[in-house]
Motif scaffolding. Structure first.
Motif: not given
Length: 76
Positions: A15-44
């Protein structure tokens, strides 16, 4: 890998920037290309956050992160 703060991660929420990132166990992943994360929300779940503690409730294992490019580490 480059280090990012929680505040920097929070801005990559789809929403604030075009990138869609998430973190897991201290590592940040770019999930921008995932259709499941396209809007920045994945289920809840919302992008821009550390999802480490939410994975036990997910219908998949941590192997899902192998699909995504790690781009940095999460610092406090």
């Amino acid at each position: 890998m480059k280090a990012f703060t929680r505040q920097q991660l929070a801005l990559r929420n789809g929403q604030d920037k075009p990138e869609v990132w998430i973190a897991y166990q201290g590592i940040i992943y770019d999930v921008s290309a995932s259709r499941l994360w396209k809007t920045g929300k994945h289920y809840e779940h919302w992008a821009g956050q550390d999802l480490t503690h939410e994975l036990p409730d997910a219908p998949h294992t941590e192997s899902v992160f192998e699909k995504f490019q790690p781009i940095g580490i999460l610092t406090d």
